[in-house]
Design a protein around this motif. Structure first.
Motif, short mmCIF file in Angstrom:
data_model
loop_
_atom_site.label_atom_id
_atom_site.label_comp_id
_atom_site.label_asym_id
_atom_site.label_seq_id
_atom_site.Cartn_x
_atom_site.Cartn_y
_atom_site.Cartn_z
N GLU A 184 0.87 -1.18 0.00
CA GLU A 184 0.00 0.00 0.00
C GLU A 184 0.91 1.24 0.00
O GLU A 184 1.73 1.39 0.92
N PRO A 185 0.76 2.11 -1.02
CA PRO A 185 1.69 3.24 -1.18
C PRO A 185 1.86 4.08 0.09
O PRO A 185 2.97 4.49 0.41
N HIS A 186 0.75 4.28 0.82
CA HIS A 186 0.86 5.18 1.98
C HIS A 186 1.63 4.57 3.15
O HIS A 186 1.91 5.25 4.14
N THR A 187 1.96 3.27 3.07
CA THR A 187 2.70 2.64 4.18
C THR A 187 4.21 2.59 3.92
O THR A 187 4.97 2.28 4.82
N LEU A 188 4.62 2.91 2.68
CA LEU A 188 6.03 2.76 2.33
C LEU A 188 6.87 4.00 2.66
O LEU A 188 6.53 5.10 2.23
N PHE A 189 7.94 3.79 3.39
CA PHE A 189 8.90 4.86 3.73
C PHE A 189 8.19 6.08 4.32
O PHE A 189 8.54 7.21 4.01
N ARG A 190 7.20 5.85 5.17
CA ARG A 190 6.45 6.98 5.72
C ARG A 190 6.88 7.35 7.14
O ARG A 190 6.55 8.42 7.62
N SER A 191 7.61 6.47 7.80
CA SER A 191 8.00 6.78 9.18
C SER A 191 9.01 7.93 9.17
O SER A 191 9.72 8.13 8.16
N PRO A 192 9.13 8.69 10.26
CA PRO A 192 10.11 9.78 10.30
C PRO A 192 11.53 9.28 10.02
O PRO A 192 12.31 9.96 9.35
N GLU A 193 11.86 8.06 10.51
CA GLU A 193 13.21 7.49 10.28
C GLU A 193 13.44 7.26 8.79
O GLU A 193 14.50 7.58 8.25
N ASP A 194 12.42 6.68 8.13
CA ASP A 194 12.56 6.40 6.69
C ASP A 194 12.63 7.69 5.87
O ASP A 194 13.38 7.78 4.90
N GLN A 195 11.84 8.68 6.28
CA GLN A 195 11.86 9.96 5.57
C GLN A 195 13.24 10.61 5.68
O GLN A 195 13.78 11.13 4.71
N ALA A 196 13.82 10.53 6.89
CA ALA A 196 15.15 11.10 7.11
C ALA A 196 16.20 10.35 6.28
O ALA A 196 17.12 10.95 5.73
N LEU A 197 16.01 9.03 6.20
CA LEU A 197 16.95 8.20 5.43
C LEU A 197 16.88 8.53 3.94
O LEU A 197 17.92 8.66 3.28
N LEU A 198 15.68 8.70 3.43
CA LEU A 198 15.51 9.09 2.02
C LEU A 198 16.19 10.44 1.76
O LEU A 198 16.89 10.60 0.76
N ALA A 199 16.01 11.36 2.70
CA ALA A 199 16.61 12.69 2.54
C ALA A 199 18.14 12.60 2.53
O ALA A 199 18.80 13.25 1.72
N ARG A 200 18.70 11.76 3.43
CA ARG A 200 20.17 11.62 3.48
C ARG A 200 20.72 10.99 2.21
O ARG A 200 21.83 11.28 1.80
N GLY A 201 19.94 10.10 1.61
CA GLY A 201 20.38 9.45 0.38
C GLY A 201 20.03 10.23 -0.86
O GLY A 201 20.30 9.77 -1.96
N HIS A 202 19.39 11.40 -0.71
CA HIS A 202 18.90 12.22 -1.84
C HIS A 202 18.06 11.38 -2.80
O HIS A 202 18.22 11.43 -4.01
N MET A 203 17.19 10.57 -2.22
CA MET A 203 16.33 9.70 -3.02
C MET A 203 14.88 9.92 -2.62
O MET A 203 14.58 10.48 -1.57
N THR A 204 14.01 9.46 -3.50
CA THR A 204 12.59 9.48 -3.18
C THR A 204 12.01 8.09 -3.45
O THR A 204 12.60 7.31 -4.19
N ASN A 205 10.87 7.82 -2.84
CA ASN A 205 10.26 6.50 -3.02
C ASN A 205 9.08 6.61 -3.98
O ASN A 205 8.25 7.52 -3.85
N LYS A 206 9.01 5.67 -4.92
CA LYS A 206 7.91 5.70 -5.88
C LYS A 206 7.27 4.31 -5.92
O LYS A 206 7.85 3.37 -6.48
N PRO A 207 6.08 4.17 -5.30
CA PRO A 207 5.43 2.85 -5.33
C PRO A 207 4.99 2.50 -6.75
O PRO A 207 4.66 3.39 -7.53
N MET A 208 4.98 1.20 -7.05
CA MET A 208 4.51 0.79 -8.39
C MET A 208 2.99 0.74 -8.38
O MET A 208 2.39 0.34 -7.37
N ASP A 209 2.39 1.11 -9.49
CA ASP A 209 0.92 1.15 -9.56
C ASP A 209 0.31 -0.22 -9.27
O ASP A 209 -0.75 -0.34 -8.67
N SER A 210 1.01 -1.27 -9.73
CA SER A 210 0.48 -2.63 -9.56
C SER A 210 0.53 -3.10 -8.10
O SER A 210 -0.09 -4.11 -7.75
N GLY A 211 1.29 -2.41 -7.27
CA GLY A 211 1.40 -2.79 -5.85
C GLY A 211 2.38 -3.93 -5.61
O GLY A 211 2.52 -4.42 -4.49
N GLU A 212 3.09 -4.36 -6.66
CA GLU A 212 4.01 -5.50 -6.49
C GLU A 212 5.39 -5.07 -5.98
O GLU A 212 6.23 -5.93 -5.71
N GLY A 213 5.61 -3.79 -5.85
CA GLY A 213 6.90 -3.34 -5.36
C GLY A 213 7.01 -1.83 -5.33
O GLY A 213 5.99 -1.12 -5.36
#
Lengths: 142, 225
Positions: free
Chosen positions: B185-214
Motif C-alpha cells: 500500500e503506497p501510503h505505508t512505504l517509507f512513511r516513518s520519520p526514520e525512513d523519511q530522514a533516510l531518504l533525505a540523506r540518500g537524496h532519493m525518493t520512493n515511488k510505489p509501483m501502480d500494480s502494488g508489487e513493489g
C-alpha cells in the motif's frame, strides 16, 4: 552401544566434517540441512541426541526446539551457536534444551555431552514406561 | 526527527550487518576448526596405530581449509568496503555495486526469511553523487520492507524478489519487485520519520509501483556527471 545423533546445520561443509569426526568416535550420525527436514526425519526415526544450529534459514533453532519438545519431550537437544550469551542460554534451557555450546565447539566436550544426553533420555524413557505401566495397572485394577 | 534517533537508526543498521557477518565468520572458523581436528585425529592414528596418513586425504583437508579461508577473506573484504562507506560525505556511487554489496552482506538475513534475490544488471550506468553509507542503508531498508511485508508465518517456499535498475542515466532508479504476497500500500512505504530522514540523506525518493508489487527508489534530482 553407539550413540545415534541427528546433526542439523545449514552449512553442508560443517555437517560433512562433523559427521566424519563423530563417526570416527563410534557414533552413528545422520544429517539435516534445515529444521523442517529434521522434523520430518524425527517422524520416522529416533535419536539419542539432536545437535542443532541455533540460527538457520526458515525455522530457527529455538522454534524447532519448541516444536520437537512439544511432540517428543524425551528427545535431548544440544544447540550450537555462534555467540552463547547468558540470555540466549537461559532462553534455550527454559524451552528444554539439554545444553548450548558455542561454535567452534570442542568435539570431545560435545561427545561427552551427547553421552550424557543419551543417559538422560534413557532415564526419561524408563520413567515414561513406568508411568504408563502404573496407569494401566490403576485402570485395570492390577 | 532528532539527531539522536537518526544516529541510533544508523548504528542499528551497522550492528545488524556486523552481527550477520560475525555469525558467518564463526561458521567458517567452525569448519576450519573441525578440519584441523580431523588432521589431529589422523596424526594420532598414525602415531598409535601406525596407520600412515593418506596423502590424498591430507590434500582434501587442506583444500577444505583453503575454501573456508577464501570465503572468510571475501566476506571480510566486503565488510571492509561497507565500513569505509562512511569515509566521504559525497562521492560517486554505482547503485548496481551498492545493491550487490548489501545483498552479499545481508545474504544470511535474506536466507533466514527465505528470500531468493535476482538482480538484473543495469542497462545503463546507474550512478548517483551522494553519501554511500546512506544509500547502502536505504537499499537494506528496502530489503527489510520486502521481508517484513510478508505474512506473519514464514512461507513454505522461497519468495522471489527481483531488483532492476532504471533506463535513464540522468534519473537513477532501483526497483524492488516481489513475485507474490499482498500488494504494497503506497501510503505505508517509507512513511516513518526514520525512513523519511533516510531518504533525505540518500537524496532519493520512493515511488510505489501502480500494480502494488513493489516500489522504486529514485534520485531526487537529475544527475549531471
Amino acid at each position: 552401544m553407539s550413540e545415534k545423533v541427528l546433526l542439523v546445520d545449514d552449512e553442508k561443509d560443517f555437517l560433512d566434517i562433523m559427521s566424519e569426526r563423530m563417526e570416527a568416535r563410534g557414533m552413528t550420525v545422520k544429517t539435516a540441512t534445515s529444521a523442517d527436514q529434521a522434523l520430518k526425519m524425527l517422524e520416522n526415526e529416533s535419536f539419542d541426541a539432536i545437535v542443532m544450529d541455533f540460527k538457520m534459514p526458515g525455522m530457527d533453532g529455538i522454534q524447532a526446539l519448541k516444536n520437537i519438545k512439544s511432540e517428543k519431550p524425551e528427545l535431548q537437544i544440544i544447540l550450537l551457536t555462534g555467540y552463547a550469551t547468558v540470555e540466549k542460554t537461559v532462553e534455550a534451557m527454559k524451552i528444554g534444551a539439554t545444553d548450548l555450546l558455542e561454535k567452534p565447539a570442542d568435539l570431545e566436550e560435545l561427545a561427552a555431552k551427547i553421552k550424557q544426553a543419551k543417559a538422560e533420555k534413557m532415564l526419561l524413557v524408563k520413567k515414561q514406561t513406568e508411568e504408563k505401566i502404573k496407569d494401566i495397572l490403576k485402570r485395570f485394577g492390577g | 526527527m532528532s539527531p539522536d534517533s537518526d544516529s541510533m537508526n544508523e548504528i542499528r543498521f551497522f550492528g545488524t550487518l556486523a552481527a550477520a557477518m560475525t555469525h558467518d565468520m564463526k561458521n567458517f572458523l567452525a569448519i576450519v576448526n573441525e578440519n584441523a581436528g580431523l588432521l589431529a585425529d589422523l596424526a594420532v592414528r598414525a602415531q598409535h596405530q601406525t596407520i600412515p596418513v593418506d596423502p590424498l586425504k591430507a590434500e582434501t583437508i587442506s583444500r577444505k581449509i583453503g575454501k573456508q579461508v577464501a570465503r572468510a577473506d571475501t566476506l571480510m573484504k566486503q565488510f571492509n568496503r561497507f565500513a569505509h562507506s562512511m569515509d566521504r560525505e559525497k562521492e560517486w556511487v554505482d547503485l548496481e555495486e551498492a545493491v550487490d554489496l548489501v545483498s552479499r552482506l545481508a545474504e544470511r538475513i535474506l536466507r533466514q526469511h527465505r528470500i531468493c534475490l535476482t538482480v538484473i544488471p543495469a542497462p545503463v550506468p546507474c550512478r548517483i553523487h551522494g553519501f554511500r553509507f546512506a544509500l547502502l542503508h536505504l537499499i537494506y531498508r528496502a530489503f527489510e520492507i520486502l521481508t517484513r511485508h510478508q505474512t506473519r508465518e514464514l512461507p513454505d517456499t522461497e519468495q522471489e524478489i527481483t531488483v532492476r535498475f532504471g533506463t535513464d542515466p540522468k534519473i537513477p532508479e532501483i526497483c524492488f519487485i516481489r513475485d507474490s504476497g499482498p500488494a504494497f500500500e503506497p501510503h505505508t512505504l517509507f512513511r516513518s520519520p526514520e525512513d523519511q530522514a533516510l531518504l533525505a540523506r540518500g537524496h532519493m525518493t520512493n515511488k510505489p509501483m501502480d500494480s502494488g508489487e513493489g516500489f522504486c527508489l529514485r534520485a531526487l534530482s537529475p544527475v549531471n556527471e
